[in-house]
Design a protein around this motif. Structure first.
Motif, short mmCIF file in Angstrom:
data_model
loop_
_atom_site.label_atom_id
_atom_site.label_comp_id
_atom_site.label_asym_id
_atom_site.label_seq_id
_atom_site.Cartn_x
_atom_site.Cartn_y
_atom_site.Cartn_z
N ASN A 68 0.85 -1.19 0.00
CA ASN A 68 0.00 0.00 0.00
C ASN A 68 0.89 1.25 0.00
O ASN A 68 2.12 1.16 0.11
CB ASN A 68 -0.96 -0.01 1.20
CG ASN A 68 -0.23 -0.17 2.52
OD1 ASN A 68 0.74 0.52 2.79
ND2 ASN A 68 -0.68 -1.12 3.33
N ASP A 69 0.26 2.42 -0.13
CA ASP A 69 1.00 3.69 -0.19
C ASP A 69 1.79 3.96 1.09
O ASP A 69 2.89 4.49 1.05
CB ASP A 69 0.04 4.86 -0.43
CG ASP A 69 -0.52 4.85 -1.84
OD1 ASP A 69 -0.01 4.07 -2.69
OD2 ASP A 69 -1.46 5.60 -2.10
N LYS A 70 1.21 3.60 2.23
CA LYS A 70 1.89 3.85 3.51
C LYS A 70 3.19 3.06 3.59
O LYS A 70 4.22 3.60 3.99
CB LYS A 70 0.97 3.45 4.67
CG LYS A 70 1.58 3.69 6.03
CD LYS A 70 0.64 3.28 7.15
CE LYS A 70 1.31 3.46 8.50
NZ LYS A 70 0.50 2.94 9.60
N GLU A 71 3.16 1.80 3.18
CA GLU A 71 4.38 1.00 3.21
C GLU A 71 5.41 1.53 2.21
O GLU A 71 6.60 1.51 2.49
CB GLU A 71 4.08 -0.47 2.95
CG GLU A 71 3.41 -1.12 4.14
CD GLU A 71 3.19 -2.61 3.96
OE1 GLU A 71 3.49 -3.15 2.87
OE2 GLU A 71 2.72 -3.24 4.92
N GLN A 72 4.94 2.00 1.06
CA GLN A 72 5.88 2.57 0.09
C GLN A 72 6.55 3.81 0.67
O GLN A 72 7.75 3.97 0.59
CB GLN A 72 5.18 2.91 -1.21
CG GLN A 72 6.13 3.45 -2.26
CD GLN A 72 5.45 3.82 -3.55
OE1 GLN A 72 4.23 3.85 -3.64
NE2 GLN A 72 6.23 4.11 -4.55
N LYS A 73 5.75 4.68 1.27
CA LYS A 73 6.29 5.91 1.87
C LYS A 73 7.29 5.59 2.98
O LYS A 73 8.31 6.26 3.12
CB LYS A 73 5.14 6.75 2.44
CG LYS A 73 5.57 8.06 3.04
CD LYS A 73 4.39 8.83 3.56
CE LYS A 73 4.87 10.11 4.23
NZ LYS A 73 3.76 10.86 4.81
N ASN A 74 7.02 4.54 3.75
CA ASN A 74 7.90 4.15 4.86
C ASN A 74 8.99 3.16 4.46
O ASN A 74 9.76 2.71 5.31
CB ASN A 74 7.06 3.55 5.99
CG ASN A 74 6.16 4.57 6.64
OD1 ASN A 74 6.48 5.75 6.69
ND2 ASN A 74 5.02 4.12 7.12
N ASN A 75 9.05 2.83 3.17
CA ASN A 75 10.05 1.88 2.66
C ASN A 75 10.01 0.55 3.41
O ASN A 75 11.03 0.00 3.82
CB ASN A 75 11.46 2.47 2.70
CG ASN A 75 11.64 3.56 1.68
OD1 ASN A 75 11.12 3.47 0.58
ND2 ASN A 75 12.36 4.59 2.05
N GLU A 76 8.79 0.02 3.57
CA GLU A 76 8.59 -1.29 4.19
C GLU A 76 8.09 -2.23 3.09
O GLU A 76 6.93 -2.19 2.70
CB GLU A 76 7.58 -1.20 5.32
CG GLU A 76 8.06 -0.35 6.47
CD GLU A 76 7.02 -0.18 7.56
OE1 GLU A 76 5.86 -0.60 7.38
OE2 GLU A 76 7.37 0.40 8.59
#
Length: 94
Positions: A68-76
């Motif tokens: 999801n976008d949150k994981e992409q932003k957090n590099n997870e």
């Protein structure tokens, strides 16, 4: 009996923190795409096919994906292995 149940669980996915897939792709290639489409480019998925040097019929897939976008932003990134025995190999690479 408890050990039998533990052996039934084979880890083939895990989350790797602080891993930016875009940093692993050639920057010139990404810039060419950015110029051609006139927008920002980010890599959300990367899949690798690895062939066994001793057995050409034996192949392995390892994929790196943001869910999801949150994981992409957090590099997870979610690392998905089709061979559980590769877990230690990929862990050494990180």
């Amino acid at each position: 009996m408890g050990n039998d149940k533990e052996q039934d669980i084979i880890p083939t996915q895990f989350i790797k923190k602080n891993f930016d897939i875009s940093e692993k792709i050639d920057e010139n290639f990404l810039n060419s795409i950015k110029e051609a489409f006139g927008g920002e480019v980010s890599v959300i998925s990367l899949a690798l096919l690895i062939s066994d040097k001793d057995d050409e019929n034996k192949k392995e897939i390892i994929s790196f994906n943001y869910r999801n976008d949150k994981e992409q932003k957090n590099n997870e990134v979610l690392v998905d292995l089709n061979n559980a025995s590769s877990f230690d190999k990929i862990k050494k690479i990180f």
